[in-house]
Enzyme design. Structure first.
Site, PDB file in Angstrom:
ATOM      1  N   GLU A 438       0.859  -1.201   0.000  1.00 33.32           N
ATOM      2  CA  GLU A 438       0.000   0.000   0.000  1.00 33.32           C
ATOM      3  C   GLU A 438       0.884   1.235   0.000  1.00 33.32           C
ATOM      4  O   GLU A 438       1.839   1.334   0.780  1.00 33.32           O
ATOM      5  CB  GLU A 438      -0.915   0.003   1.220  1.00 33.32           C
ATOM      6  CG  GLU A 438      -1.793   1.247   1.340  1.00 33.32           C
ATOM      7  CD  GLU A 438      -2.700   1.191   2.568  1.00 33.32           C
ATOM      8  OE1 GLU A 438      -3.109   0.075   2.945  1.00 33.32           O
ATOM      9  OE2 GLU A 438      -2.972   2.265   3.151  1.00 33.32           O
ATOM     10  N   GLU A 443      -2.413  11.182   3.560  1.00 32.30           N
ATOM     11  CA  GLU A 443      -3.434  10.947   4.573  1.00 32.30           C
ATOM     12  C   GLU A 443      -3.426  12.129   5.533  1.00 32.30           C
ATOM     13  O   GLU A 443      -2.373  12.687   5.835  1.00 32.30           O
ATOM     14  CB  GLU A 443      -3.151   9.660   5.359  1.00 32.30           C
ATOM     15  CG  GLU A 443      -3.437   8.385   4.615  1.00 32.30           C
ATOM     16  CD  GLU A 443      -3.231   7.173   5.502  1.00 32.30           C
ATOM     17  OE1 GLU A 443      -4.230   6.531   5.872  1.00 32.30           O
ATOM     18  OE2 GLU A 443      -2.065   6.885   5.837  1.00 32.30           O
TER      19      GLU A 443
END
Length: 551
Positions: A438, A443
């Site tokens: 990932e 974020e």
């Protein structure tokens, strides 16, 4: 009568003060001011004829002598000064032409008392380096950046005349993109150094992005108390003047151009070591290597390498040039996201998509409006959840291996919001997470406003043990910013607005060498999003474009 009394009182006060001073200093012996201070000087190359004011080097040898002197110091009208423990110094004046300078010699005696004398000296300097001037400024204005992609772009070596040692920086040498690996040092790569030619003068500005990387010996300059080199807020605004001068260095000519840059008003080249003079070891149209001596430790010589290529465009070792636009989403058509590019994921992912999130994903929460994708998280009951949002992916519609991804976005705000722009390994169905890999391009957690994370998840480094770093974007919800990643066989690097803040050494042994696809979503709460504000109603992530570049 009154005048006489005042004078008498003054005399008594002075007498008592003198007795007091003598009593205070008896342990140090007599306080003696130097006497018979004499200064002689020799202009290098002066012959009394055509070279009356010297040979053009601008060098003058000074010698001071005085009775009862412990040490000496010279100050000059060009705002420089030199300590002279033995009374002798060589000063190099760099202003072109025949110029007269005021020189003050100070002799210090016991107890710090001093005696000084002033003289004037007229010196000829014909120093000129038009080639360096042209290469440094491009004839008008040129911008330089740290060559972060090169090993040794920051290094430390002994301040001696051994070219092998100086070239190899034997004490310390930074690896490619090394300083991006920690928030304590990543600010170094934000530096933008601009040199401009104005006539024969050079003007200089340093944009440090708000923070400067300080040598541990100087963190106190910015009010810090750290025990290691550290990024600290520091104002570098304002234009400085740079003077080119003959290098006053111990480096042998074979590893130096012989020219130094002297910065006015405390100017420096990005890494704070107390130096304002940088010797140019080499310079071309696209690369510059400099050397500076640490001000409070003359045994330390620091080496910097700069380039005209911005950090986000620099390739690592064997990194390809990702400049060919191969896929883009400009969100040009209003309404639902383009179904030929996006699959809308719905539901709760059973246990909150594995993160105990609190939202139900609905396709209706993602719309394209006036060229902007808007994903809105709302406080509303649906499907047994108290919040709704949207999650969309390019799985089975677009995937790729290696390249540069740029996403221009404005983020939602509010405690509990958790927006993400990320990529997942396309083999996730047969190779379960984290084995599929990932790459979280961006974020943000509303409970930590402005803290932007770039993260990698893979076996041994996933969940709370992921490989991550962060940077600060104060206006994350008010302004659009470009969040990007450059992913190659040798590096994975994370950027905000072109400023790199995290890097990872990729290799054939990692899980980051196969196809990945794109995902956009706004989660609520969960393991990372944290507690949701009781008064939360809704907030939106806006995405202007997504662009993928490859070779």
């Amino acid at each position: 009568m009154k005048k006489t009394i005042k004078n008498l009182g003054l005399l008594l006060a002075l007498f008592l003060f003198a007795i007091s001073c003598q009593e205070d200093d008896v342990t140090f012996g007599n306080i003696t001011a130097p006497t018979n201070l004499e200064v002689t000087y020799e202009i290098v190359g002066a012959d009394g004829g055509a070279n009356e004011f010297g040979d053009g080097s601008g060098k003058v040898n000074f010698k001071a002598t005085a009775d009862n002197a412990l040490t000496y110091k010279f100050t000059f009208s060009d705002q420089s000064s030199l300590n002279a423990p033995q009374g002798t110094v060589t000063k190099q004046f760099t202003q072109n032409g025949i110029n007269t300078y005021t020189v003050t010699a100070i002799a210090y005696g016991t107890g710090g008392v001093s005696t000084s004398t002033t003289l004037e000296v007229t010196v000829f300097s014909d120093f000129s380096d038009p080639e360096t001037l042209e290469l440094l400024t491009g004839g008008s204005t040129k911008v330089w950046y740290w060559k972060a992609s090169a090993a040794g772009h920051l290094g430390l070596g002994p301040n001696n005349d051994n070219p092998a040692e100086n070239a190899s920086t034997v004490w310390y040498t930074a690896g490619a993109f090394e300083k991006a690996g920690s928030p304590n040092s990543s600010c170094l790569y934000n530096n933008v150094l601009t040199f401009s030619q104005e006539g024969d003068a050079i003007k200089y500005t340093l944009d440090n992005g708000g923070s400067t990387f300080f040598n541990v010996s100087y963190v106190g300059v910015a009010g810090g108390s750290q025990t290691e080199d550290f990024c600290l807020p520091y104002d570098t605004s304002g234009e400085k003047t740079v003077t080119l001068a003959p290098a006053n260095s111990v480096v042998v000519p074979s590893v130096s151009t012989g020219t130094s840059m002297i910065f006015s008003d405390g100017g420096f080249m990005g890494y704070y070591i107390g130096a304002t003079e940088y010797e140019i070891l080499s310079i071309t149209a696209t690369e510059m290597k400099v050397r500076a001596v640490q001000a409070n430790n003359p045994a330390n010589a620091w080496y910097h390498t700069f380039t005209t290529v911005p950090v986000d465009q620099q390739g690592g070792d064997n990194e390809p040039d990702y400049s060919n636009l191969v896929w883009q989403e400009e969100f040009d058509t209003d309404g639902a996201p383009d179904p030929s590019k996006w699959t809308m994921e719905t539901g709760t992912g059973e246990n909150g998509w594995g993160n105990n999130e609190k939202q139900y994903y609905r396709a209706e929460n993602a719309v394209v409006d006036n060229g902007i994708l808007k994903i809105t998280a709302k406080a509303e009951n649906f499907g047994g959840m108290e919040y709704t949002s949207a999650r969309m992916m390019t799985h089975e519609k677009y995937f790729f291996t290696y390249g540069k991804v740029e996403i221009r976005a404005k983020l939602p705000s509010g405690s509990g919001t958790w927006p993400a722009l990320w990529m997942l390994g396309s083999n996730f169905e047969t190779n379960e997470w984290p084995a599929c890999g990932e790459i979280d391009i961006m974020e943000h957690v509303g409970n930590s406003p402005g803290e932007i994370h770039g993260t990698l998840h893979y076996p041994g480094n996933s969940g709370g043990n992921a490989n991550t770093n962060s940077t600060n974007v104060p206006d994350f919800a008010e302004a659009f910013h470009v969040y990007s990643v450059i992913w190659s066989p040798t590096k994975i690097r994370f950027f905000v607005d072109g400023n790199m803040y995290h890097t990872f050494d990729n290799s054939p042994s990692t899980v980051f060498n196969h196809d990945f696809f794109l995902i956009l979503n706004v989660a609520m709460g969960g393991n990372f999003g944290g507690e949701i504000a009781p008064g939360f109603t809704q907030s939106t992530m806006e995405v202007d474009y997504i662009r993928v570049y490859q070779e």
